[in-house]
Design a protein around this motif. Structure first.
Motif, short mmCIF file in Angstrom:
data_model
loop_
_atom_site.label_atom_id
_atom_site.label_comp_id
_atom_site.label_asym_id
_atom_site.label_seq_id
_atom_site.Cartn_x
_atom_site.Cartn_y
_atom_site.Cartn_z
N THR A 143 8.58 -5.85 2.68
CA THR A 143 8.09 -6.33 3.97
C THR A 143 6.84 -5.60 4.45
OG1 THR A 143 9.72 -4.87 4.99
CG2 THR A 143 10.31 -7.20 4.79
N LYS A 144 6.53 -4.45 3.84
CA LYS A 144 5.33 -3.72 4.29
C LYS A 144 4.08 -4.46 3.84
CE LYS A 144 6.98 1.04 4.44
NZ LYS A 144 7.01 1.20 5.91
N THR A 145 3.19 -4.71 4.79
CA THR A 145 1.96 -5.40 4.42
C THR A 145 0.85 -4.38 4.18
OG1 THR A 145 1.64 -5.67 6.79
CG2 THR A 145 2.42 -7.60 5.53
N GLN A 146 1.03 -3.17 4.75
CA GLN A 146 0.01 -2.12 4.58
C GLN A 146 0.37 -1.27 3.36
OE1 GLN A 146 -2.85 -1.91 6.36
NE2 GLN A 146 -2.01 -3.88 7.05
N PRO A 147 -0.65 -0.75 2.67
CA PRO A 147 -0.36 0.16 1.56
C PRO A 147 0.34 1.43 2.07
CG PRO A 147 -2.64 -0.60 1.47
CD PRO A 147 -2.09 -1.08 2.78
N VAL A 148 1.33 1.89 1.31
CA VAL A 148 2.01 3.15 1.63
C VAL A 148 1.32 4.23 0.80
CG1 VAL A 148 4.22 4.37 1.66
CG2 VAL A 148 4.16 1.87 1.88
N GLU A 149 0.99 5.35 1.43
CA GLU A 149 0.31 6.44 0.71
C GLU A 149 1.19 7.00 -0.40
OE1 GLU A 149 -2.77 7.64 0.88
OE2 GLU A 149 -3.18 5.97 2.24
N ALA A 150 0.57 7.37 -1.50
CA ALA A 150 1.31 7.98 -2.60
C ALA A 150 1.94 9.30 -2.18
CB ALA A 150 0.38 8.19 -3.80
N THR A 151 1.36 9.92 -1.15
CA THR A 151 1.86 11.24 -0.72
C THR A 151 3.06 11.14 0.21
OG1 THR A 151 0.17 11.10 0.98
CG2 THR A 151 -0.34 12.44 -0.97
N ASP A 152 3.41 9.90 0.59
CA ASP A 152 4.51 9.72 1.54
C ASP A 152 5.86 9.85 0.81
OD1 ASP A 152 6.33 8.94 3.42
OD2 ASP A 152 5.34 7.05 3.96
N ASP A 153 6.22 11.08 0.44
CA ASP A 153 7.42 11.28 -0.38
C ASP A 153 8.68 10.81 0.32
OD1 ASP A 153 6.16 12.14 -2.60
OD2 ASP A 153 6.27 14.28 -2.10
N ALA A 154 8.72 10.95 1.64
CA ALA A 154 9.92 10.53 2.38
C ALA A 154 10.21 9.06 2.07
CB ALA A 154 9.72 10.73 3.87
N PHE A 155 9.15 8.24 1.98
CA PHE A 155 9.35 6.82 1.68
C PHE A 155 9.74 6.62 0.20
CE2 PHE A 155 7.72 2.73 0.10
CZ PHE A 155 8.50 1.87 0.87
N TRP A 156 8.95 7.18 -0.71
CA TRP A 156 9.18 6.90 -2.14
C TRP A 156 10.48 7.50 -2.66
CZ3 TRP A 156 6.55 2.93 -3.38
CH2 TRP A 156 5.26 2.74 -2.86
#
Length: 793
Positions: free
Chosen positions: A19-32
């Protein structure tokens, strides 16, 4: 955290990603990290919780997020390989990333725009995240493959640790010599490690990912151009991967050492589950795929599976491989006469491809196989599979590979000689009961395939008869059953209707005449059964010699089929009673999935002719036109020819040539296209065409034999009032034709020769088998594969 919670969290992460339309940063470890850090999801869970539609949606609508997910998952595998996976948590992360990549990769491959993605370097994604040096600029595919290779030799994760101490002194994964950690005893390794269930499971998951990486080949249409080598396989098998050889050896040994009986104890498999089998299947599949490359273009392991060309020419290694493959191929046969005594394996097609590759790549192995009496332990299961699958259109690929292997073996004299061994194994097969040799078994099964197989097998008839021609000079004594089968085939193939209805049908008659000539010239003494059968069916030979060539007779010959009554019986084929306990060959169940195959090259492309000299050596003959060899002196039409009167078993010929059937006509078209004589449009036989091959029919030897023996046999019958076969056979056993026959012709062998057409056939067949066999999880199901079509019966 419970398994239900972890599934829920994983599913939430997937929904967020889609559902995310914006790119998620590679550094966003909490998400990945949600995708691999806290979850305990099986590979089946991952397939269920990451639906195909959502992967495709992310690929189309937020490609940068899919790219980052792949990159981050590979990064985790690389970190796991670097650290050696000492903690349970690290191992869980590695397995989760492995499952996720197995799920996603096919959707990367099916889109041509994404295909180069794994071969690009990710900007700013050096392992340190900071400065780019060369080491860090590896393409993602290479980082992934090297990490998987390291992880396959990771102590306490996929191999037994050699150190018995605490984590502090754990083995450094980079200083490990993986040759000391080969998974199973066998080729080049004497030590058999203690079986470990967890290690086997982990290896199986990593091999599944490896196979998925290699499967990019499924998304390219078939092409005979060998330059489009598979970059994944090529890199993995190159010297860049220091584990290539120990892994190759591990896979080979795991497959060849496997004993599905449960360690030699019958029925033992019912007591405990066999966790080895999934690993063995995966190993066999990875093995055949790594062997499917064009060895001339790469520095991958050489013909004998090594980069130096020294290893694996040791007789003990060969014996281990041959025994292993023979044991596994025979497993379904053991099943038929000792039901449930052993676990029935399902990967015999992969084993046949493996055996084919080993023989084709390593000539030393091929010669070892032919010198060994164990070659018959390969032959019997292949004949069993051929006979069992003959009516099943979903197993046409299995029929082809079985026949190709026998064609390859039949090019060597030793194979023909081995066939003289008496056949005593009583595997229940749906064939007539007979007493005889392995040669009899082969001829009887081939006759069954030709007269009662699926019509899609017609392109194989040339191959089947070429095999019989190749072994015929060495067959010491055929049984009466086999002799009658050969004459029944000649009868079916020499009806005017069959000869005139397709441009290449007469080749089958040439092959059969060559068989009779070889046996009469080189093995007359022991073959009174065949000589007797030839005498009994002499009309067939006279009819061939007197074959009409005028237009009116040609047209009349073609009309004859229309008058034949419809139901197809095979009364003339003297089938007799089938073996006890056998079941008739069954057609495919409706709804069975099968994969399409590319056409195979004609027999003239598949083989090259060699002449056997006095001392048994062979020399290759210059390729000539694809006509069978003309006889030195065309015989005159049989001088003692009597008019043809016998009722011919036209039904069999009809069965072979049901041209009104659409499928058969496709095949006729394909084969006509391959044949040299064809012109576009509808082909029609002409007097000139019939004359062109009739004049070359090699009937001279047989006519001479009939001329000498028929009067003698008739005289015995009249003098003694004999109607008893045994007296005539006794006379023929002691008869001799020395000095009465024409000078023996040189023995011609048609040896299999590798070519781009068969290479492509093997590639489509192999990947089709792998596609259909991987159903749990269904790795490639419903993705847009291009190498073959998936069809339902």
């Amino acid at each position: 955290m419970g398994s239900a919670d972890s599934k829920l969290n994983f599913r939430k992460a997937v929904i967020q990603l889609t559902t995310k339309t914006q790119p998620v940063e590679a550094t966003d470890d909490a998400f990945w990290d949600q995708f691999w850090a806290d979850t305990a999801t099986s590979v089946q869970d991952v397939f269920a919780l990451v639906p195909a539609a959502e992967i495709r949606a992310v690929r189309e609508e937020s490609p940068s997020n899919l790219a980052t997910l792949c990159y981050k998952a590979v990064e985790k595998l690389v970190q796991g390989a670097e650290s050696g996976c000492h903690t349970e948590k690290e191992r869980q992360i590695v397995l989760n990333c492995c499952r996720l990549l197995t799920r996603i990769l096919p959707y990367i491959f099916e889109d041509p725009d994404w295909r180069g993605f794994f071969w690009s370097t990710v900007p700013g994604a050096g392992r340190g995240g900071g400065d780019e040096d060369d080491e860090n600029a590896r393409p993602l595919a290479e980082s992934l493959l090297l990490a998987v290779a390291d992880l396959l030799f990771c102590p306490d994760f996929t191999v037994q640790s050699h150190r018995r101490s605490t984590v502090d002194t754990a083995e450094d994964i980079h200083s490990i010599d993986s040759c000391e950690y080969i998974w199973e005893a066998g080729v080049g390794f004497a030590h058999s490690p203690q079986p470990n269930y967890i290690h086997d499971l982990n290896r199986t998951e990593l091999l599944k990912l490896l196979l998925t990486c290699f499967s990019e080949a499924m998304y390219l249409p078939p092409s005979s151009d060998s330059s489009n080598a598979n970059p994944w396989v090529q890199f993995f098998c190159s010297t860049e991967n220091r584990h290539a050889l120990p892994l190759f050896t591990s896979l080979l040994n795991v497959v060849c050492a496997y004993d599905p009986v449960g360690y030699g104890i019958p029925y033992n498999h019912l007591l405990f589950s066999d966790y080895r089998e999934p690993l063995v299947e995966e190993a066999a599949q990875v093995l055949i795929v790594t062997l499917d490359y064009d060895s001339s273009t790469s520095s991958s392991p050489t013909v004998d599976g090594t980069t130096t060309g020294t290893a694996m020419d040791d007789a003990d290694d060969f014996q281990f491989i041959l025994k292993g493959v023979a044991r596994l191929l025979s497993n379904p046969l053991v099943q038929t006469y000792l039901p449930n005594s052993a676990k029935k394996i399902q990967f015999h097609q992969e084993l046949l491809v493996l055996f084919w590759k080993l023989c084709d790549f390593n000539k030393k192995f091929l010669f070892f196989v032919l010198k060994s009496s164990d070659v018959l332990d390969i032959l019997v299961p292949i004949l069993y599979f051929l006979n069992d699958a003959r009516a099943d259109q979903s197993r046409v690929g299995l029929m082809h590979i079985g026949v190709f292997i026998l064609l390859l073996l039949s090019g060597e004299r030793n194979f023909g000689v081995r066939l003289n061994k008496p056949y005593s194994v009583r595997v229940p097969m749906d064939i007539p009961v007979f007493t005889g040799t392995h040669a009899d078994l082969l001829i009887i099964v081939f006759h069954k395939i030709i007269t009662s197989g699926h019509q899609r097998l017609q392109p194989l008839f040339d191959c089947l008869l070429t095999i019989v021609v190749n072994v015929s000079p060495y067959l010491k004594s055929l049984s009466m059953v086999a002799a009658n089968k050969l004459l029944h085939l000649l009868e079916a193939f020499s009806t005017t209707w069959f000869l005139f209805s397709a441009v290449q049908n007469h080749h089958l008659v040439f092959f059969l005449l060559e068989v009779f000539n070889n046996i009469i010239q080189y093995q007359f003494d022991g073959n009174s059964n065949l000589v007797y059968a030839v005498i009994r069916k002499r009309n067939v030979f006279h009819q061939l010699a007197n074959l009409p060539t005028d237009s009116q007779s040609i047209q009349k010959g073609l009309q004859r089929k229309k008058k034949t009554p419809e139901p197809i019986s095979r009364t003339n084929s003297q089938d007799g009673v089938s073996m006890e306990g056998s079941r008739p060959a069954a057609p495919a169940e409706p709804g069975t999935l099968k994969t399409s195959l590319v056409a195979t090259p004609g027999i003239d492309k598949l083989t090259e002719k060699s002449q056997v000299s006095e001392d048994g050596t062979m020399r290759s003959l210059e390729p000539e036109s694809s006509q069978p060899p003309p006889d030195s002196n065309p015989p005159s039409a049989g001088s003692d020819g009597e008019p043809w009167s016998g009722k011919l078993d036209e039904d069999t010929a009809l069965k072979l040539n049901r041209l009104n059937n659409k499928e058969a006509s496709h095949h006729q078209r394909d084969r006509r296209r391959l044949s040299s004589a064809s012109s576009s449009g509808q082909w029609t036989p002409t007097p000139d065409w019939v004359m062109s091959w009739k004049s070359k029919l090699p009937l001279q030897t047989i006519m001479r034999l009939l001329q000498v023996l028929v009067p003698q046999v008739e005289k015995i019958c009249i003098d003694k009032g004999l109607t008893d076969e045994s007296e005539i056979l006794k006379f023929l056993q002691h008869g001799t034709l020395v000095g009465l026959l024409p000078v023996p012709h040189p023995i011609l062998i048609r040896k299999y020769q590798a070519n781009s057409g068969t290479a492509m056939w093997f590639r489509t067949y192999m990947w089709g088998v792998i596609y259909l066999r991987n159903v749990d999880p269904p790795i490639w199901y419903d993705t847009d594969v291009k190498l073959f079509e998936i069809q339902r019966v």
